[in-house]
Enzyme design. Structure first.
Site, mmCIF file in Angstrom:
data_model
loop_
_atom_site.group_PDB
_atom_site.id
_atom_site.type_symbol
_atom_site.label_atom_id
_atom_site.label_comp_id
_atom_site.label_asym_id
_atom_site.label_seq_id
_atom_site.Cartn_x
_atom_site.Cartn_y
_atom_site.Cartn_z
ATOM 1 N N GLY A 15 0.844 -1.184 0.000
ATOM 2 C CA GLY A 15 0.000 0.000 0.000
ATOM 3 C C GLY A 15 0.878 1.232 0.000
ATOM 4 N N GLY A 18 4.027 0.786 2.435
ATOM 5 C CA GLY A 18 4.993 -0.189 1.955
ATOM 6 C C GLY A 18 5.712 0.241 0.693
ATOM 7 N N ASN A 108 -0.324 0.352 12.239
ATOM 8 C CA ASN A 108 -0.944 1.239 13.215
ATOM 9 C C ASN A 108 -1.458 0.479 14.432
ATOM 10 O OD1 ASN A 108 -0.773 3.886 12.141
ATOM 11 N ND2 ASN A 108 -2.367 3.403 10.645
ATOM 12 N N LYS A 191 1.591 7.887 19.143
ATOM 13 C CA LYS A 191 0.957 8.014 17.834
ATOM 14 C C LYS A 191 -0.555 7.899 17.935
ATOM 15 C CE LYS A 191 1.003 6.704 13.024
ATOM 16 N NZ LYS A 191 1.410 5.779 11.950
#
Length: 310
Positions: A15, A18, A108, A191
């Site tokens: 994606g 990557g 994530n 994050k």
């Protein structure tokens, strides 16, 4: 030109994340082998194209493979696909592992390192966090509009084995700002201070961009309140995040303009949303730490309703 890692790298998940980081590493001489699905034919013909605030670039030819078994055993694996695909981790990783293969997840949320540890053992797992605005515009074509910094840490540090430092040096050499940190869990929660409200409210409000969220004073107050709940939960776990990051995160988001958070893109395009990693697991950990997080709980419910009604 030889890379820093002095070994082979498999990039799983082609994606935006990557393709962008894998191409940067490969352009600096790293032996990066991309596992591709829908992008395979285009990448093999045209390479990986990066439109970036740091300078446009094209990786051509790229080492692309349509199956993990074709890649074979490598020294490093970078997992960059969405956490929703983690049920396939064991199957995909198996043909790429030898006894010393190290695995870095750039995913994530929470729970990804644990998933990897169950497959390969905790001593071979590293976690990375990407603070970047990226969108995959088409097959093999990524737009990078802001940020780009990567933070890397050991899941279970091994004394005297500077794997995170070595990876960080490879990213730095490739033109990516990167640091190795001692406390990976703190970095993960740091994050989440951005991801939980902005990804979440972008979905809950029906699929909107970050500028739309911040244009509404009431929603901006909700963003702030959610950030403070995340910080409270992290601090209850002993992770020490200063509340000053609330103003910092909102301040850095305004110049992004109509940015489309990755979870919002998945939602509006009908793909699975990383609910468990970004909202479900943090909510469970906050409750386990004894921290009241009513706004996070309400947001999680709104997201479940949205993704369940499709």
């Amino acid at each position: 030109m030889a890379g820093v890692l002095n070994g082979s790298v498999a990039l799983v998940g082609a994606g935006a994340v990557g393709l962008h980081y894998g191409a940067r590493l490969a352009l600096n001489g790293e032996d990066v082998r991309f596992m591709l699905r829908s992008d395979y034919e285009v990448v093999m013909k045209e390479g990986i194209r990066l439109e970036s605030v740091d300078g446009n670039a094209t990786l051509h030819p790229a080492q692309g493979f349509s199956d993990a078994s074709e890649i074979g055993p490598v020294d490093w694996v970078i997992v960059a696909w969405k956490a929703t695909a983690n049920e396939r981790l064991a199957e995909v990783l198996k043909p790429m592992l030898h006894e010393r293969t190290q695995v870095l997840t750039l995913q994530n949320g929470l729970g990804n390192c644990e998933a990897l540890a169950e497959i390969i053992g905790p001593e071979r797992v590293l976690g990375g966090l990407c603070f970047v605005c990226l969108n995959r515009l088409s097959e093999g074509y990524v737009r990078h509009t802001a940020g780009g910094r990567v933070t890397i840490g050991e899941w279970r540090p091994e004394p005297g084995i500077p794997r995170a430092t070595r990876l960080a040096a490879a990213f730095e050499a490739a033109g990516v700002k990167c640091e190795a940190v001692e406390d990976l869990e703190r970095a993960q929660w740091r994050k989440l201070v951005w991801n939980i409200p902005f990804n979440g409210l972008a979905i809950a409000e029906g699929g909107v961009t970050t500028d739309v969220l911040l244009a509404d004073p009431e929603i901006e107050r909700e963003v702030e309140a959610l950030m403070r709940e995340v910080i409270s939960a992290a601090n209850a776990k002993g992770l020490s995040i200063d509340e000053g990051v609330v103003d910092f995160e909102i301040g850095r988001t305004r110049p992004m303009g109509p940015y489309r958070p990755s979870s919002m893109i998945d939602y509006v395009e009908g793909r699975a949303v990383e609910y468990e990693a970004i909202w479900g697991e943090p909510l469970r950990q906050a409750k386990a730490a004894g921290v009241p997080v009513p706004r996070l709980e309400h947001l999680a419910g709104r997201i479940r309703e949205k993704i369940g009604s499709r």
